[in-house]
Design an enzyme around this catalytic site. Structure first.
Site, PDB file in Angstrom:
ATOM      1  N   ARG A  74       0.879  -1.128  -0.002  1.00 29.84           N
ATOM      2  CA  ARG A  74       0.005   0.083  -0.082  1.00 29.84           C
ATOM      3  C   ARG A  74       0.855   1.238   0.048  1.00 29.84           C
ATOM      4  O   ARG A  74       1.967   1.244   0.846  1.00 29.84           O
ATOM      5  CB  ARG A  74      -0.805   0.128   1.293  1.00 29.84           C
ATOM      6  CG  ARG A  74      -1.982   1.061   1.320  1.00 29.84           C
ATOM      7  CD  ARG A  74      -2.810   0.879   2.300  1.00 29.84           C
ATOM      8  NE  ARG A  74      -2.491   1.005   3.691  1.00 29.84           N
ATOM      9  CZ  ARG A  74      -3.012   0.854   4.826  1.00 29.84           C
ATOM     10  NH1 ARG A  74      -4.127   0.545   4.842  1.00 29.84           N
ATOM     11  NH2 ARG A  74      -2.174   1.219   5.990  1.00 29.84           N
TER      12      ARG A  74
ATOM     13  N   ASP B 248       0.680   5.354   0.469  1.00 25.77           N
ATOM     14  CA  ASP B 248      -0.016   6.283   1.056  1.00 25.77           C
ATOM     15  C   ASP B 248      -0.018   7.492   0.013  1.00 25.77           C
ATOM     16  O   ASP B 248       0.507   7.601  -0.843  1.00 25.77           O
ATOM     17  CB  ASP B 248       0.490   6.874   2.436  1.00 25.77           C
ATOM     18  CG  ASP B 248       0.420   5.792   3.444  1.00 25.77           C
ATOM     19  OD1 ASP B 248      -0.547   5.175   3.687  1.00 25.77           O
ATOM     20  OD2 ASP B 248       1.607   6.053   4.220  1.00 25.77           O
TER      21      ASP B 248
ATOM     22  N   TYR C 205      12.087  -0.133  -0.371  1.00 24.76           N
ATOM     23  CA  TYR C 205      11.639   1.341  -0.330  1.00 24.76           C
ATOM     24  C   TYR C 205      12.954   2.227  -0.335  1.00 24.76           C
ATOM     25  O   TYR C 205      13.778   1.935   0.518  1.00 24.76           O
ATOM     26  CB  TYR C 205      10.744   1.524   0.896  1.00 24.76           C
ATOM     27  CG  TYR C 205       9.420   1.134   0.796  1.00 24.76           C
ATOM     28  CD1 TYR C 205       8.267   1.933  -0.009  1.00 24.76           C
ATOM     29  CD2 TYR C 205       9.044  -0.126   1.404  1.00 24.76           C
ATOM     30  CE1 TYR C 205       6.955   1.629   0.175  1.00 24.76           C
ATOM     31  CE2 TYR C 205       7.643  -0.413   1.448  1.00 24.76           C
ATOM     32  CZ  TYR C 205       6.900   0.131   0.828  1.00 24.76           C
ATOM     33  OH  TYR C 205       5.443  -0.114   0.627  1.00 24.76           O
TER      34      TYR C 205
ATOM     35  N   ARG D 151       8.714   5.594   7.003  1.00 26.62           N
ATOM     36  CA  ARG D 151       8.803   7.215   7.086  1.00 26.62           C
ATOM     37  C   ARG D 151       9.009   7.712   8.494  1.00 26.62           C
ATOM     38  O   ARG D 151       9.576   8.613   8.668  1.00 26.62           O
ATOM     39  CB  ARG D 151       7.331   7.630   6.560  1.00 26.62           C
ATOM     40  CG  ARG D 151       7.326   7.714   5.058  1.00 26.62           C
ATOM     41  CD  ARG D 151       5.697   8.118   4.815  1.00 26.62           C
ATOM     42  NE  ARG D 151       5.240   9.166   5.069  1.00 26.62           N
ATOM     43  CZ  ARG D 151       3.932   9.686   5.248  1.00 26.62           C
ATOM     44  NH1 ARG D 151       3.070   8.917   4.749  1.00 26.62           N
ATOM     45  NH2 ARG D 151       3.646  10.948   5.771  1.00 26.62           N
TER      46      ARG D 151
END
Lengths: 260, 260
Positions: B52, B54, B112, B200
């Site tokens: 997912r 954001d 990521y 994050r």
């Protein structure tokens, strides 16, 4: 009065070129900078710029200058501008220069880079900064053609109608085609000046060389013809970036080593 | 029915995340892809996605899958999608996979990358893809801290409220901080799975290490505390990109050489 020189970077995507327009076509880089300065110090100024960039063209090293009676110290000018400018325009440097400095007329040479995305599927992160050409391009042929453009020539073949130049002689010190990472091709043009749409017409012509529609050896004849129809289409604005403007006596050849 | 797997790239700037939303918050990646497929073959499908992302998060290698009875050959699917998709979403590859393949549950590990623009004046061309931190950052300290995050840990400290995970154990195979050209810092996280906002929050914490507010040696204790307040702020979405999802038995360590 002080003469202030700014070095700028901007993403031209959302601007109708550099030059302030009389009619309301939309925001321009010049208009945006002038109105921010007016907000900062309540003074109307007129910016002179090194190289006009058309709608959609970007800059990583545009240079402008203006005269001001405001007392704000040079070293505080970038931060002051950047606090009010939209994020797609940044002032990188401000300097106080001699009264007779003009960012356009004092420039000795400029470097423009043009990015071509040569992958079958375009890189979405470069879609605003690179012209997508999915067909195979022969960059060896493009480089051979580019070499013929170097030197002092009458570049009328490569000037779009609508420019304000009456003389078409320009010197290209370097025209280089290089493959980069991720399927990108970079065309770098360094010259003492460029006619209206000249870099974009050069790139359009080099792309036709890369596709095999023009042979590299035809370029001298195309230049000599001085006929616009002999060159090819104007490559789209969004692939073009004004990278550097040089004001020193330094010959472009002395900095080529750094550039390439 | 065929099970089709797509590899995607998208610029998340203008999307309200990947996942289709019940209410009209704005366009999502999933909703856009599903409605393009419906236009192409008049069939409603539901996409499963590997990770997912954001609102505002990008992907250069997201993976999704869906079941279809439409007869369009796989090799024509990317072009068909790309002809109707907005330019900030591109389908890079389509493949027919085994029925039991699920892009989320079959994933072994994901990569990521998070980009930090560490120059005093932000790069306008990276403003949508990098988090601007103008203060000096000590990347040696950030790298020392990153190493403590590697391995299998309970990452509750680094999970934002609102996630749907009840188990907080995850394995980070690699967490690396590297300085790149033009003042950019890249944080790469490779792991078997990530909690809500985990990358994050890791980046927010590493930035505080870089600024000297947290010492690298404090990280093990911060992990062990399992208290969200011990980690720092959630770094902004726009610096984050889902780069790669791996489905093979290949250990991440065997591909590290290529990645770094």
């Amino acid at each position: 009065m002080r003469n202030i020189r700014l070095r700028l970077a901007y993403d031209g995507t959302h601007y109708h070129g550099f030059q302030r327009q009389d009619k309301a076509y939309g925001p321009t880089i010049q208009g945006t900078l002038e109105s921010v300065w007016a907000k900062l110090v309540e003074e109307e100024v007129t910016l002179a710029m090194a190289g006009r960039t058309d709608a959609g063209v970007h800059a990583s090293g545009q240079v402008v200058n203006y005269s001001t009676s405001a007392r704000i110290p040079e070293e505080k000018i970038p931060k002051a501008f950047n606090s009010l400018l939209p994020k797609d325009i940044r002032v990188l440097e401000a300097e106080c220069v001699a009264d007779d400095f003009n960012s356009r007329w004092s420039a000795r040479w400029k470097r423009y880079d043009y990015l071509i995305d040569n992958k079958p599927i375009p890189d979405t992160f470069q879609r605003l900064y690179a012209y997508h050409v999915p067909l195979p391009l022969n960059t060896d042929h493009m480089q051979q053609a580019a070499i013929y453009l170097e030197g002092c020539h009458n570049f009328k073949t490569f000037a779009a109608a609508g420019g304000d130049s009456k003389r078409f002689e320009r010197t290209i010190y370097r025209c280089k085609v290089s493959r980069e990472d991720k399927g990108m091709i970079r065309v770098t043009c360094i010259g003492d000046g460029f006619l209206y749409h000249m870099v974009r017409i050069i790139v359009g012509t080099l792309v036709d060389v890369g596709r095999g529609r023009i042979l590299p050896g035809e370029i001298p004849d195309i230049i000599a013809s001085q006929e616009r129809r002999r060159a090819r289409m104007v490559a789209p604005a969004h692939g073009l970036t004004l990278v550097h403007v040089n004001y020193t006596n330094e010959s472009p050849s002395t900095v080529f080593e750094e550039l390439f």
